[in-house]
Each structure stands twice: as C-alpha cells, then as structure tokens.
Write an enzyme that holds these catalytic residues in place. Structure first.
Site, short mmCIF file in Angstrom:
data_model
loop_
_atom_site.label_atom_id
_atom_site.label_comp_id
_atom_site.label_asym_id
_atom_site.label_seq_id
_atom_site.Cartn_x
_atom_site.Cartn_y
_atom_site.Cartn_z
N SER A 132 -33.20 -90.74 14.76
CA SER A 132 -34.28 -90.85 13.77
C SER A 132 -33.96 -92.46 13.05
O SER A 132 -33.08 -92.96 13.18
CB SER A 132 -33.43 -90.15 12.53
OG SER A 132 -34.16 -90.21 11.45
N ASN B 57 -35.41 -83.25 10.05
CA ASN B 57 -36.65 -83.39 9.51
C ASN B 57 -37.14 -82.41 8.50
O ASN B 57 -37.76 -82.60 7.73
CB ASN B 57 -37.50 -83.14 11.00
CG ASN B 57 -37.70 -84.51 11.59
OD1 ASN B 57 -36.66 -85.42 11.62
ND2 ASN B 57 -38.62 -84.97 12.38
C1 6PG Z 1 -37.38 -89.65 11.89
C2 6PG Z 1 -38.59 -89.19 11.81
C3 6PG Z 1 -39.46 -89.12 12.94
C4 6PG Z 1 -40.86 -88.16 12.67
C5 6PG Z 1 -41.64 -88.21 11.41
C6 6PG Z 1 -42.82 -87.07 11.78
O1 6PG Z 1 -36.32 -89.22 11.71
O2 6PG Z 1 -37.49 -90.88 12.32
O3 6PG Z 1 -38.22 -87.64 11.27
O4 6PG Z 1 -38.66 -88.41 13.86
O5 6PG Z 1 -41.68 -89.02 13.81
O6 6PG Z 1 -41.02 -88.43 10.61
O7 6PG Z 1 -42.71 -86.19 10.71
P1 6PG Z 1 -44.31 -85.70 10.58
O8 6PG Z 1 -44.10 -84.19 10.96
O9 6PG Z 1 -44.34 -85.89 9.09
O10 6PG Z 1 -45.32 -86.22 11.19
#
Ligand code: 6PG
Length: 477
Positions: free
Chosen positions: A128, A187
C-alpha cells in the site's frame, strides 16, 4: 552478474518498486513483456543503482541469484496466473515468487498451494501507498512460508516505510493468503475512512455553511490533532484546489460519482461469509455504488425533504467541533469492525495473525496511515486477546466523551436531510453492542411463528417452540 531480486511488470508500481530496491543497494533484474519498457527504465533511472535489464523470461530467470526472488507486478486476476505459468517451469526448488498486486486472497491461497506442490514458495503481498509509496517506502503485507520470509524479510524491511519510532512497516503476516487478506481489509477501512471524511465535508458545507476553502482549513487544523492522517492531509489539499478552467473550487467541478476497483466490495463479501458486522465499511461501498446510479438519482430528485439551513458565526464553528467528535468516534468504529474481520479471517484460516503487528505496519507508508494506529497497536500489544477495540479502556473513554456530539451531529444531519450513512451505521453499531436487550428476541419470535424455527430462552437451556396455531403452549424440541 547475478541480481538479488527481480521485478517483472514495469508499469508505474513495478517500476517504482524496482527503483526502491535499487536505491537501497540491491541489484535488481528488471523485465517487462514489452522490452522497450525495460530499456526505458534503465536509461532513465539506471544511475540510481544496479539494474540488470532482461529481455526474455529466460534471461530474467538466469539473472537471479539462488534462491531466486521474483516480484510479479501485473494486473490482478488472469494476467497473474499467465505470468506465473511463464516463470514457474523455469524455477527450481526453494525459489520464491512474490505477487505484489491487489490479488483476491482466495486466488493467493490457490496459487500458493499449487506452487508449494512444485517446490516453489509463493508470497502474496499486499503493498500500500500508491506510486509514491512504492518508490519511497510502502507498507508491505506479505503472506507465505516462514522460509520465504527468512529470505525476503530483510529486503522488504529495508525498502518499506518506517513508522515514527523507526520500525519498518512490514511484518510476516502469516501463511498463504493472509497478506492479501489483510491488504483487502486495509482497503475496506480505507473506503470507510474516505466515506466518513466525505460526510464530514458535506456537513461542514451544508450545515456549517463553510466554503471548500474554509473546510480545507478545518481539515488542516484537525490534522494537527488526534485525526492526524494521510487521508485528512490530502483532503485539505483537494478541497483547497481551484479548477484552472473555471476558477471554481475543484470539488465543485468533479462529477459526483465515485468509482471502485473491487477491494472494498471483497471486504464486505468476506465479512458476510465470516459473519462479521462491518456495517461502516459496507455503507462506504454502497455510498460509492449509489453515487453512480445517475438515472435513479435523477428520477429521485423531486422527493420531499428538508433543505439544509446553514448556521453562521460561532454556531457554525461549534458545529464544526462536534463534527470532529463524530468523525473520530465513527473512525474508531470502522477500525473496530475491520480488526474484527481480520481476527475472524485469522481464526477461519488458521493464520494466527498478530493484530498489534498489523496496526504497527499501517502506521507508515499506506493510504490509511495515521497517528491513531499507534494507539491501536498499543491496545493490542497490551491485550492481544482484546475482544474488540471498543473494549480498550482508552478508546471506550474517548467515545464516551464524543458520543454527545456524535448524536447531535446525526440529529442535525437527519433533521436537515444531509445523508450520513457512515456516521449513522457507526453509531448504530455502537448502540447495538452496548444494548442490554436487542429486538433480536422479537425476530426469533417471528421466525418461530411463521416457520417453527425455534428459539432459546433467557432462563432455561434448550430449544423451544410455541404452538402458535394451536393453544400457544410451549414445547421443548
Ligand atoms: C493502496 C490503495 C490501492 C488501491 C486503491 C484503489 O493501499 O495503495 O488501496 O491499493 O489501488 O486505493 O481503490 P479503489 O477501489 O478506490 O479504486
């Protein structure tokens, strides 16, 4: 030349991760299906460290020292399986494949099992922090065998973010799919955090009557207190941004339909399977979904309801303070629900996840990084068997202080017609948990009435049924 680690899949996340390894002194083999991308990376960033450009799959595998460590950074789903099938036949006993994409943990479990039978370690790793995190230090959530972590852990610790106390934001989460499971819940919590912030914004706008620029200032202030976090910080940046084309606040020119790629939905699907009430996360997923139903929203626009009447002056400022309380209390509930889901997943799949360690590695690098996580870490470190974050004395005391304002904010939201599904779900969860009696007793009565589904009594052991259609006497079944 033999490289200590390899990265295949050089889109922005893969490229930045490869650069992060190289900048930390590791020799990195890089590979991409379209070889021009590999050459570009080395041309542009070769000066940053020791890269070995591999044109073919065979070159890539040959470039790696043993046991080989190869990181796959491709789109989750079928592309991951395709890449694994390209590489696995060329690997040898003890080599390690690391999947750094947002895979579903069930796929990770399957892949780990298949590869284990072929003598290869498979490490499903949550990463992340977006592009910046990948380059400067992400929060890393690897799941896999102890042996694979022994070979990989030190490198991950080096490239990961560091928390305020300098601890690396990586831990061996547990076996097989545990890392991707934890990333999934991260998430889900991210969705809930974002939804709660969005509701706070809307309340400050409609009830306090603040402009986006004023709200940005409020978030900046909040970011110096207990809400200090990356998401609060970037919220202030987004709210203070002005659209160059129109001169309007940026937030007013963006279409109000939130998208999602699926990890939040997975969190809720799994929670349903595991029987864990993650109502706050679920509301966050549904709020995004509802926002996208443009035709339905259009058709509903004329429905009756109040129009918010903005406050002014000190009333508005006092309301803003109450929103901070409501946001903080709701945030505690979201994390309570998310950690409950991790505990339930850990029990279901025998992962033995250390919840304090998870809170610890989320303190830096990841999207939900926040000062607050250090306190969650402390709560679980003090009592690893804590039944719920709400049973931690410090959090319980904070909610006790916040609850009056939390209730007032929801009162204002309800009477003025401002939607607050996240705040409301959080408060209902809290009140449901603390209730001595829930109306579930009535639900049981109804089930017994229409379907003879039986009920248990408060005063005696056993299952009972009332002869509803007969003389209404009770029988033990
Ligand atoms: C992270 C984020 C990442 C993710 C988005 C997508 O931890 O860096 O969680 O992994 O790509 O946040 O989330 P959406 O479902 O909002 O597109």
């Amino acid at each position: 030349t033999s490289a200590q680690i390899g990265v295949t899949g050089l889109a922005v996340m893969g490229r930045n991760l490869a650069r992060n390894f190289a900048r930390n002194g590791y020799s990195v083999a890089v590979h991409n299906r379209t070889a021009s991308k590999t050459r570009e990376l080395v041309e542009e960033f070769g000066h940053e460290g020791d890269f070995v450009a591999a044109e073919s799959v065979a070159d890539f595998v040959a470039a790696l020292e043993r046991p080989r460590r190869l990181v796959i950074m491709v789109k989750a789903g079928d592309p991951t399986d395709a890449v694994i099938e390209e590489f696995a036949p060329l690997l040898e006993d003890g080599d390690v494949i690391i999947d750094g994409g947002n895979a579903h943990f069930a796929d990770t479990r399957r892949r780990e099992r298949d590869l284990r039978e072929r003598g290869i370690h498979f490490v499903g790793t949550g990463i992340s922090g977006g592009e910046e995190g990948a380059l400067h230090g992400p929060s890393i959530m690897p799941g896999g065998s102890d042996e694979s972590y022994a070979s990989l852990g030190p490198m991950l610790e080096k490239i990961s973010a560091k928390a305020a106390d300098d601890a690396p934001c990586v831990t061996h989460v547990g076996p097989d799919g545990s890392g991707h499971f934890v990333k999934m819940v991260h998430n889900g919590i991210e969705y809930a955090d974002m939804q709660l912030i969005a509701e706070a914004y809307q309340l400050l706008r409609d009830v306090a009557g603040y402009s986006p620029a004023q709200i940005a200032e409020v978030f900046r202030t909040w970011n110096t207190g207990r809400l200090e976090s990356y998401l609060i910080e970037i919220t202030a940046e987004v709210l203070s941004h002005v659209d160059a084309a129109t001169g309007e606040p940026f937030v007013d020119v963006v279409a109000d339909q939130a998208e999602q790629k699926g990890t939040g939905r997975w969190t809720v699907q799994l929670a349903l399977e595991l029987g864990v009430p993650v109502s706050g996360i679920a509301e966050a997923v549904f709020a995004r979904s509802l926002s996208g139903h443009t035709a339905l929203r259009e058709a509903s626009r004329g429905l009756a309801g109040p129009t918010a009447r903005p406050l002014s002056g000190t009333d508005a400022d006092a309301f803003a303070d109450q929103v901070e309380q409501a946001l903080y209390a709701s945030k505690i509930v979201s994390y309570t629900q998310g950690f409950h889901e991790i505990a339930a997943g850990s029990a279901e799949y025998d992962w033995n996840i250390d919840l304090g360690a998870i809170a610890s590695i989320w303190r830096g690098g990841c999207i939900i990084r926040a000062a607050f996580l250090d306190r969650i870490r402390a709560a679980y470190d003090a009592r690893p068997d804590l039944p719920s974050l709400l049973s931690d004395e410090t959090f319980a005391a904070e909610i006790a202080d916040a609850q009056h304002d939390w209730r007032s904010v929801l009162g204002a939201a309800t009477s003025q017609g401002v939607p607050t599904p996240g705040f409301a779900a959080a408060l209902s969860y809290y009140d449901s948990l603390r209730a001595t009696r829930l109306p579930a007793a009535l639900t049981q009565g109804q089930r017994d009435y229409f379907g003879a589904h039986t009920y248990r009594r408060t005063d005696r052991e056993g299952s009972f049924h009332t002869l509803w259609a007969g003389d209404r006497s009770e029988v033990q079944v």
